[in-house]
Design a protein around this motif. Structure first.
Motif, mmCIF file in Angstrom:
data_model
loop_
_atom_site.group_PDB
_atom_site.id
_atom_site.type_symbol
_atom_site.label_atom_id
_atom_site.label_comp_id
_atom_site.label_asym_id
_atom_site.label_seq_id
_atom_site.Cartn_x
_atom_site.Cartn_y
_atom_site.Cartn_z
ATOM 1 N N GLY A 454 0.697 -1.090 -0.061
ATOM 2 C CA GLY A 454 0.029 0.069 -0.184
ATOM 3 C C GLY A 454 0.770 1.289 0.035
ATOM 4 N N LEU A 455 2.009 1.260 0.709
ATOM 5 C CA LEU A 455 2.943 2.546 0.810
ATOM 6 C C LEU A 455 4.063 2.302 0.019
ATOM 7 C CD1 LEU A 455 2.648 2.703 4.587
ATOM 8 C CD2 LEU A 455 0.986 3.924 2.851
ATOM 9 N N CYS A 456 4.543 1.298 -0.501
ATOM 10 C CA CYS A 456 5.741 1.181 -1.108
ATOM 11 C C CYS A 456 5.687 0.835 -2.643
ATOM 12 C CB CYS A 456 6.682 0.337 -0.290
ATOM 13 S SG CYS A 456 8.317 -0.022 -1.265
ATOM 14 N N LEU A 457 5.385 -0.522 -2.874
ATOM 15 C CA LEU A 457 5.635 -0.994 -4.145
ATOM 16 C C LEU A 457 4.880 -0.256 -5.280
ATOM 17 C CD1 LEU A 457 7.011 -3.265 -5.979
ATOM 18 C CD2 LEU A 457 4.692 -4.506 -5.891
ATOM 19 N N ALA A 458 3.609 -0.035 -5.452
ATOM 20 C CA ALA A 458 2.851 0.729 -6.452
ATOM 21 C C ALA A 458 3.079 2.379 -6.277
ATOM 22 C CB ALA A 458 1.320 0.612 -6.335
ATOM 23 N N PRO A 459 3.312 2.807 -5.347
ATOM 24 C CA PRO A 459 3.331 4.338 -5.129
ATOM 25 C C PRO A 459 4.859 4.741 -5.483
ATOM 26 C CG PRO A 459 2.300 3.613 -3.194
ATOM 27 C CD PRO A 459 2.519 2.351 -3.760
ATOM 28 N N MET A 460 5.750 4.043 -5.025
ATOM 29 C CA MET A 460 7.204 4.288 -5.091
ATOM 30 C C MET A 460 7.477 4.096 -6.882
ATOM 31 S SD MET A 460 8.856 5.417 -2.744
ATOM 32 C CE MET A 460 7.417 6.228 -2.419
ATOM 33 N N ALA A 461 6.836 2.874 -7.355
ATOM 34 C CA ALA A 461 6.951 2.897 -8.667
ATOM 35 C C ALA A 461 6.132 4.069 -9.698
ATOM 36 C CB ALA A 461 6.098 1.597 -9.252
ATOM 37 N N TYR A 462 5.279 4.646 -8.993
ATOM 38 C CA TYR A 462 4.754 5.680 -9.880
ATOM 39 C C TYR A 462 5.776 6.936 -9.741
ATOM 40 C CZ TYR A 462 1.649 9.446 -11.148
ATOM 41 O OH TYR A 462 1.371 10.732 -11.914
ATOM 42 N N LEU A 463 6.196 7.235 -8.467
ATOM 43 C CA LEU A 463 7.203 8.114 -8.084
ATOM 44 C C LEU A 463 8.586 8.118 -8.936
ATOM 45 C CD1 LEU A 463 8.309 10.528 -6.479
ATOM 46 C CD2 LEU A 463 8.994 8.600 -4.897
ATOM 47 N N PHE A 464 9.015 6.955 -9.195
ATOM 48 C CA PHE A 464 10.254 6.716 -9.901
ATOM 49 C C PHE A 464 9.902 6.789 -11.186
ATOM 50 C CE2 PHE A 464 12.005 4.119 -5.958
ATOM 51 C CZ PHE A 464 12.377 5.107 -5.552
ATOM 52 N N GLY A 479 10.749 -1.905 -6.772
ATOM 53 C CA GLY A 479 10.915 -3.226 -6.307
ATOM 54 C C GLY A 479 12.040 -3.449 -5.506
ATOM 55 N N THR A 480 13.097 -2.905 -5.781
ATOM 56 C CA THR A 480 14.375 -2.955 -4.837
ATOM 57 C C THR A 480 13.849 -2.490 -3.229
ATOM 58 O OG1 THR A 480 15.722 -2.536 -6.650
ATOM 59 C CG2 THR A 480 16.646 -2.389 -4.646
ATOM 60 N N LEU A 481 13.334 -1.410 -3.053
ATOM 61 C CA LEU A 481 12.752 -1.063 -2.105
ATOM 62 C C LEU A 481 11.975 -1.985 -1.153
ATOM 63 C CD1 LEU A 481 13.094 1.066 0.129
ATOM 64 C CD2 LEU A 481 11.149 2.265 -1.202
ATOM 65 N N TYR A 482 11.134 -2.515 -1.946
ATOM 66 C CA TYR A 482 10.115 -3.336 -1.536
ATOM 67 C C TYR A 482 10.610 -4.612 -1.049
ATOM 68 C CZ TYR A 482 6.796 -7.078 -1.354
ATOM 69 O OH TYR A 482 5.868 -8.524 -1.147
ATOM 70 N N VAL A 483 11.798 -5.396 -1.827
ATOM 71 C CA VAL A 483 12.557 -6.563 -1.363
ATOM 72 C C VAL A 483 13.296 -6.191 -0.251
ATOM 73 C CG1 VAL A 483 14.203 -8.046 -2.151
ATOM 74 C CG2 VAL A 483 12.470 -7.458 -3.592
ATOM 75 N N PHE A 484 13.986 -5.053 -0.052
ATOM 76 C CA PHE A 484 14.727 -4.712 1.025
ATOM 77 C C PHE A 484 13.929 -4.705 2.319
ATOM 78 C CE2 PHE A 484 16.592 -1.448 4.149
ATOM 79 C CZ PHE A 484 17.830 -2.120 4.306
ATOM 80 N N LEU A 485 12.900 -4.058 2.227
ATOM 81 C CA LEU A 485 12.019 -3.869 3.635
ATOM 82 C C LEU A 485 11.294 -5.116 4.156
ATOM 83 C CD1 LEU A 485 10.490 -0.326 2.597
ATOM 84 C CD2 LEU A 485 12.177 -0.765 4.214
ATOM 85 N N LEU A 486 10.765 -5.931 2.949
ATOM 86 C CA LEU A 486 10.216 -7.171 3.259
ATOM 87 C C LEU A 486 11.201 -8.232 4.056
ATOM 88 C CD1 LEU A 486 7.560 -8.926 3.163
ATOM 89 C CD2 LEU A 486 8.666 -9.906 0.986
ATOM 90 N N ALA A 487 12.477 -8.242 3.359
ATOM 91 C CA ALA A 487 13.644 -8.992 4.079
ATOM 92 C C ALA A 487 13.825 -8.418 5.432
ATOM 93 C CB ALA A 487 14.719 -9.055 3.229
ATOM 94 N N LEU A 488 13.851 -7.157 5.500
ATOM 95 C CA LEU A 488 14.177 -6.524 7.098
ATOM 96 C C LEU A 488 13.021 -7.430 7.839
ATOM 97 C CD1 LEU A 488 15.958 -4.785 8.751
ATOM 98 C CD2 LEU A 488 14.585 -2.806 7.921
#
Length: 504
Positions: A454-464, A479-488
């Protein structure tokens, strides 16, 4: 200090359970990949929009059917706990009640999805060719939700017992049938007419029911009859409710994941639209006389009573917008398909780990449960880290397997390289997600997926992609940001160990 080595005894137990699941899930996933490969062999006017249509259809299938397939996770956890505690007949009771819940819920969801699919496709893409090919494909696949959900219930039961080879056998047969049917129904064979993209859906539908029937048949073998699965007295409202309650967060997490993926694809589809708009604007800027003369010609034809209704009566800029080759959308489909091979094998490692974690918790051995989780993480990170390096060096080699269109392959290569560089983190995130499912921490996973999608994958995709004007490359940075946060998020939760107190 964290030990980077892997305990050999635990590694052997993980592999014994995980490898049949790896083979089974790779085989099952290849049903969708085979669809992509065969559709990619059609002529470009069908292959490019056809693969894009599959790209939208499969997340829709998983948004509806995958959310119910979470019942299989609940069935696995509850079966493993009871079997680990030595309760044989109670283990069989889980499957009985799971079958009832899965059948009723999948029928209702299939009916709802059938009517929603055209509206959802129109929302996700403006491309008429993609909509025309995608709606029939998605509707045929949605009929198979009942076989999909029931299969996960049976799989969850057998996996919870540690009998992971059973689903592997069913998946191998199912995929073999799918390959034969795909060729026959897509291209035509003998008296069977070519049905193109729709043929791929029908082949997959038939194959999933064959896999289900194999699993059902297995429950009648002497080695499984002791669980007394089909006794009417097994039916218990309380057990059904506990199964639903345990599985619901996983199902909602699946909805959030697929909803995020669909919005991600919608943003990519918008890039296709923007690309054509830019081309039209550049054409107008470079040759205004050409645009003016073209418009005058069209106006003359439209005003002539002798022409009538012909293809000249078109606004060709609008036509181009709605029938353009969806290159970026198709490229995203190829990247997701290739990544899904890694995803499902990581999930398979996690599924084997979830069984071991849950059985250890059933015996109150929480340290062993934790050790199984971390050893599985290290094994998967080492393997997929090495695979990611190979993909980074040779992305076209892998993309060539799915598409013959050089324009699509060229567009997909940079995004695939970015995601390949994250393989180790993806492995950690997915294995620990399944381990937490095995521990019963389904609500935590649901909340994390809701926040990240809700706050990362799609919104950040639009931003970038649009605000920062990074285009197709930008969506993979999100997608890079999403994977990093999910792993964390998953590693911190598993490390703290609060999941050891969960009762199911």
């Amino acid at each position: 200090m964290f030990n980077l080595g892997v305990n050999m005894a635990r590694m052997k137990r993980i592999l014994v359970l995980a490898m049949p699941v790896v083979i089974a899930m790779l085989t099952q996933t290849s049903i969708n990949v085979v669809d992509t490969i065969f559709v990619g062999k059609l002529s470009p006017d069908l292959s490019i929009p056809g693969q894009a249509a599959l790209g939208f259809s499969l997340p829709l299938l998983w948004a509806f059917g995958g959310s119910l397939s979470a019942l299989g996770i609940g069935a696995q956890v509850m079966t493993a706990r009871r079997y680990g505690a030595g309760d044989v007949e109670e283990s069989g009771q889980i499957l009985t009640n799971g079958i009832v819940v899965a059948t009723l819920s999948s029928i209702l969801v299939s009916i709802l999805a059938w009517f929603l699919i055209p509206t959802l496709f129109s929302f996700l893409t403006q491309n008429d060719a993609v909509i025309e090919l995608g709606v029939p494909y998605a509707r045929f696949r949605i009929i198979g939700v009942i076989s999909m959900v029931l299969t996960t219930i049976y799989k969850g039961f057998f996996d919870g017992l540690g009998k992971t080879k059973i689903h592997m056998y069913a998946a191998i047969v199912m995929n073999g049938v799918n390959i034969l049917l795909n060729y026959s129904l897509i291209f035509g064979f003998g008296p069977i007419p070519a049905m193109y993209v729709t043929g791929a859906a029908i082949a997959s539908l038939i194959s999933t029911f064959i896999g289900l029937f194999i699993l059902m048949g297995w429950t009648f073998l002497p080695s499984v009859r002791k669980f007394k699965v089909y006794r009417p007295k097994n039916l218990n409202i309380s057990t059904m409710w506990n199964l639903v309650k345990l599985s619901a967060p996983s199902g909602l997490a699946q909805v959030f994941i697929m909803g995020g993926v669909l919005m991600f694809l919608k943003i990519i589809a918008s890039l296709d639209t923007t690309h054509i708009q830019d081309m039209l604007e550049q054409l107008h800027h470079a040759s205004p006389a050409l645009i003016t003369s073209s418009n005058m010609f069209q106006h003359t034809v439209q005003s002539s009573s002798s022409v009538g209704q012909t293809l000249f009566l078109q606004d060709w800029s609008t036509t181009l917008m709605h029938t353009r080759p969806p290159v970026f959308t198709t490229a995203a489909k190829l990247i997701i398909d290739l990544l899904s091979i890694g995803f499902v094998t990581c999930i398979a490692f996690g599924t084997g780990t979830a069984t071991l974690v849950s059985q250890a918790m059933g015996k109150k051995n929480y340290q062993e449960a934790s050790d199984f989780g971390w050893d599985s993480v290290k094994m998967s990170m080492y393997f997929y880290g090495a695979l990611g390096l190979v993909i980074i060096v040779m992305p076209e080699l892998f993309l060539d397997l799915l598409s013959d269109d050089h324009m699509v392959i060229k567009a997909a290569a940079p995004g695939l390289q970015i995601m390949a560089g994250l393989e180790m983190l993806i492995a950690m995130a997915l294995v620990l997600t399944q381990a937490l499912f095995g521990a019963g921490a389904t609500r935590y996973v649901m909340v994390v997926e809701f926040l990240l999608h809700g706050l990362c994958l799609a919104p950040m995709a639009y931003l970038f992609a649009f605000v920062l004007d990074l285009g197709f490359l930008g969506v993979w940075l999100s997608g890079t940001l999403y994977v990093f946060l999910l792993a964390l998020a998953m590693s911190v939760k598993f490390w703290r160990g609060s999941w050891t107190k969960i009762q199911v």
